[in-house]
Every structure is written in structure tokens, then in C-alpha cells.
Write a protein that holds these residues in place. Structure first.
Motif, PDB file in Angstrom:
ATOM      1  N   UNK A  57     -29.396  39.211 -23.283  1.00 28.01           N
ATOM      2  CA  UNK A  57     -29.417  40.255 -24.305  1.00 28.01           C
ATOM      3  C   UNK A  57     -28.243  41.213 -24.094  1.00 28.01           C
ATOM      4  N   UNK A  58     -27.892  41.900 -25.141  1.00 25.58           N
ATOM      5  CA  UNK A  58     -26.716  42.768 -25.139  1.00 25.58           C
ATOM      6  C   UNK A  58     -26.885  43.955 -24.202  1.00 25.58           C
ATOM      7  N   UNK A  59     -28.081  44.505 -24.117  1.00 25.71           N
ATOM      8  CA  UNK A  59     -28.304  45.675 -23.266  1.00 25.71           C
ATOM      9  C   UNK A  59     -27.984  45.373 -21.804  1.00 25.71           C
ATOM     10  N   UNK A  60     -28.425  44.217 -21.331  1.00 23.35           N
ATOM     11  CA  UNK A  60     -28.141  43.858 -19.941  1.00 23.35           C
ATOM     12  C   UNK A  60     -26.651  43.640 -19.713  1.00 23.35           C
ATOM     13  N   UNK A  61     -25.992  43.046 -20.680  1.00 24.53           N
ATOM     14  CA  UNK A  61     -24.546  42.839 -20.550  1.00 24.53           C
ATOM     15  C   UNK A  61     -23.813  44.175 -20.513  1.00 24.53           C
ATOM     16  N   UNK A  62     -24.188  45.096 -21.388  1.00 21.21           N
ATOM     17  CA  UNK A  62     -23.551  46.409 -21.401  1.00 21.21           C
ATOM     18  C   UNK A  62     -23.836  47.171 -20.108  1.00 21.21           C
ATOM     19  N   UNK A  63     -25.033  47.027 -19.594  1.00 16.32           N
ATOM     20  CA  UNK A  63     -25.377  47.667 -18.327  1.00 16.32           C
ATOM     21  C   UNK A  63     -24.485  47.135 -17.209  1.00 16.32           C
ATOM     22  N   UNK A  64     -24.303  45.827 -17.181  1.00 19.37           N
ATOM     23  CA  UNK A  64     -23.421  45.221 -16.178  1.00 19.37           C
ATOM     24  C   UNK A  64     -21.992  45.742 -16.318  1.00 19.37           C
ATOM     25  N   UNK A  65     -21.488  45.821 -17.544  1.00 20.17           N
ATOM     26  CA  UNK A  65     -20.118  46.280 -17.755  1.00 20.17           C
ATOM     27  C   UNK A  65     -19.941  47.736 -17.340  1.00 20.17           C
ATOM     28  N   UNK A  66     -20.957  48.564 -17.571  1.00 19.62           N
ATOM     29  CA  UNK A  66     -20.884  49.950 -17.104  1.00 19.62           C
ATOM     30  C   UNK A  66     -20.850  50.011 -15.581  1.00 19.62           C
ATOM     31  N   UNK A  67     -21.683  49.189 -14.958  1.00 24.24           N
ATOM     32  CA  UNK A  67     -21.678  49.116 -13.491  1.00 24.24           C
ATOM     33  C   UNK A  67     -20.310  48.662 -12.985  1.00 24.24           C
ATOM     34  N   UNK A  68     -19.759  47.622 -13.620  1.00 30.48           N
ATOM     35  CA  UNK A  68     -18.466  47.091 -13.208  1.00 30.48           C
ATOM     36  C   UNK A  68     -17.382  48.155 -13.307  1.00 30.48           C
ATOM     37  N   UNK A  69     -17.391  48.923 -14.394  1.00 31.30           N
ATOM     38  CA  UNK A  69     -16.398  49.976 -14.557  1.00 31.30           C
ATOM     39  C   UNK A  69     -16.518  51.052 -13.498  1.00 31.30           C
ATOM     40  N   UNK A  70     -17.759  51.449 -13.200  1.00 31.77           N
ATOM     41  CA  UNK A  70     -17.967  52.480 -12.187  1.00 31.77           C
ATOM     42  C   UNK A  70     -17.538  52.008 -10.806  1.00 31.77           C
ATOM     43  N   UNK A  71     -17.920  50.792 -10.432  1.00 29.45           N
ATOM     44  CA  UNK A  71     -17.571  50.266  -9.108  1.00 29.45           C
ATOM     45  C   UNK A  71     -16.080  50.005  -8.987  1.00 29.45           C
ATOM     46  N   UNK A  72     -15.463  49.580 -10.082  1.00 31.90           N
ATOM     47  CA  UNK A  72     -14.027  49.331 -10.063  1.00 31.90           C
ATOM     48  C   UNK A  72     -13.257  50.603  -9.729  1.00 31.90           C
ATOM     49  N   UNK A  73     -13.685  51.711 -10.314  1.00 32.52           N
ATOM     50  CA  UNK A  73     -13.031  52.977 -10.015  1.00 32.52           C
ATOM     51  C   UNK A  73     -13.161  53.370  -8.551  1.00 32.52           C
ATOM     52  N   UNK A  74     -14.306  53.110  -7.957  1.00 30.63           N
ATOM     53  CA  UNK A  74     -14.531  53.466  -6.562  1.00 30.63           C
ATOM     54  C   UNK A  74     -13.757  52.554  -5.610  1.00 30.63           C
ATOM     55  N   UNK A  75     -13.527  51.327  -6.041  1.00 31.47           N
ATOM     56  CA  UNK A  75     -12.885  50.346  -5.170  1.00 31.47           C
ATOM     57  C   UNK A  75     -11.366  50.299  -5.342  1.00 31.47           C
TER      58      UNK A  75
END
Length: 227
Positions: A58-76
């Protein structure tokens, strides 16, 4: 449950900083006899070489993953400056941790302590790669080639499967499982350090969305979104 969590709290804040930038120092898993059924199960968990591509229903889970990816990318970003490398690494950590039923933030914390996010890190006792996997594991449950532990997905899969194995052996006691992973079972320094480092990789969305608890007892074993 983390049965000794209350004893660890005073050391958390300082321990996270004390391991930043240190050379590889952990990953001293001890070789132990394995029952045939356990060896077969671990070998099977390692063998599937499917690429770590997230698949969402579902789209909600995909968007949740992409938000997580963006946040972690900034930290890394400071540790991995190339976006493509950073994305592939985070995607693989997410996939392999979820596949093993582990908290993704906890796994990132463990990698921080083990190798400071260095792909080719080697410890004084010979542990290799991001999750500092001991070479004997490739003989026990893998293809017998220690050099394969420098391959990103292979290393992360071995590390997550091994930690899951230790967690099962310790009946969900993450403190003791981390000690086993480090070869220092029963001593607090390593679990303290990993729990503290995991704080750096917690993820909290704005508003009413879910908060990722780190560390904690692993949820299910089926990938379905960042924990």
C-alpha cells in the motif's frame, strides 16, 4: 523484553559518543557447536540472495519508508557522502533487519559501534565488514569464503541472522544477545554502547504518526515498513 534495561540507563548518553570514530573493536562471536536443525535453518536464512528491494502493498507504507530513508540519509551523510552508496546501504539495512525481525535503528546502532560504518573494517580478532562478522560463520553456515563478508548485503545478512539467532537463544533478552554477539556475554559495556548508539537512529514522525522504539523486543519477522 530487555530484562536488564533499567541497569543500563545511566551509561547511555556517554557511551554513544565514546564509540564514534573508533577502530573496529568488537564482533568477537565465539564458535559454538550447533545442532543440525539450527545449522540448517541458519544456512537457509543466509542462502536466499534476492536483492534487498522493498516491496509494499500500500502507498502509506511506501511513503513511510521513504520518509524514514530521507531522515536516515541526512544523519548518515557525513559518514557516507555519496548518495547512491548511502541509499543502497540504508535500503539493505532496512531490508535485512526487517527480514530477521530486528529493529532497524538497533542494527544501525550496532553497525556504528562495530565498524563506524566502514565496509572493509577488520577487527584485531579478524571480524569483518559493517557488522564485524567472524570468518568461521562462512564455514559453518555459508559458502566458506571469508572474503564474501566484505560484500555489503552478505555482511548485513550474516550479521542480522546471527544476532537473531543469539536473541532466540537468549529468549528475547537483547542485553544478553548483544553480549553474545560481541563475545562478552554478561558484561555491560557493549550492550550499553549499542543501546546508546541506537538512539542516534530513532525515527519519529510528526503529528499522530508512529514512533520507532529503539531498542526493543523485535516485532514480527515479515518486512513491512521501518520499525
Amino acid at each position: 523484553m530487555i530484562t536488564r534495561r533499567a541497569l543500563l540507563q545511566p551509561a547511555l548518553a556517554g557511551a554513544a559518543l565514546s564509540f564514534v570514530g573508533l577502530p573496529a573493536r568488537a564482533g568477537g562471536q565465539l564458535e559454538e557447536p550447533l545442532a543440525d536443525s539450527v545449522r540448517t535453518a541458519l544456512s537457509s536464512a543466509i542462502a536466499n540472495s534476492a536483492p534487498p528491494v522493498p516491496d509494499f502493498t500500500d502507498t502509506d507504507q511506501r511513503l513511510k519508508y521513504l520518509r524514514w530513508l530521507g531522515a536516515m540519509s541526512g544523519r548518515l551523510q557525513r559518514r557516507k557522502t555519496d548518495w547512491t552508496e548511502r541509499k543502497e546501504f540504508l535500503q539493505t539495512v532496512w531490508y535485512e533487519s526487517r527480514r530477521a525481525g530486528l529493529d532497524t535503528g538497533l542494527v544501525l546502532g550496532l553497525i556504528q559501534v562495530e565498524s563506524a560504518f566502514r565496509k572493509f573494517a577488520v577487527s584485531p580478532v579478524g571480524a569483518r565488514g559493517y557488522m564485524q562478522v567472524m570468518p568461521f560463520w562462512t564455514r559453518v553456515i555459508g559458502n566458506g569464503d571469508p572474503a564474501s563478508l566484505f560484500h555489503m548485503q552478505t555482511n548485513l545478512r550474516f550479521g542480522c541472522v546471527i544476532l537473531r539467532h543469539y536473541l532466540d537463544r537468549e529468549r528475547g533478552d537483547l542485553y544478553m544477545a548483544l553480549g553474545r554477539y560481541n563475545g562478552s556475554r554478561g558484561r555491560p559495556q557493549y550492550p550499553n554502547a549499542v543501546f546508546a548508539a541506537a538512539k542516534n537512529w530513532e525515527w519519529k514522525e510528526e503529528g499522530p504518526r508512529e514512533t520507532s522504539p529503539v531498542p526493543g523486543t523485535p516485532p514480527g519477522r515479515v518486512p513491512g515498513g521501518p520499525s
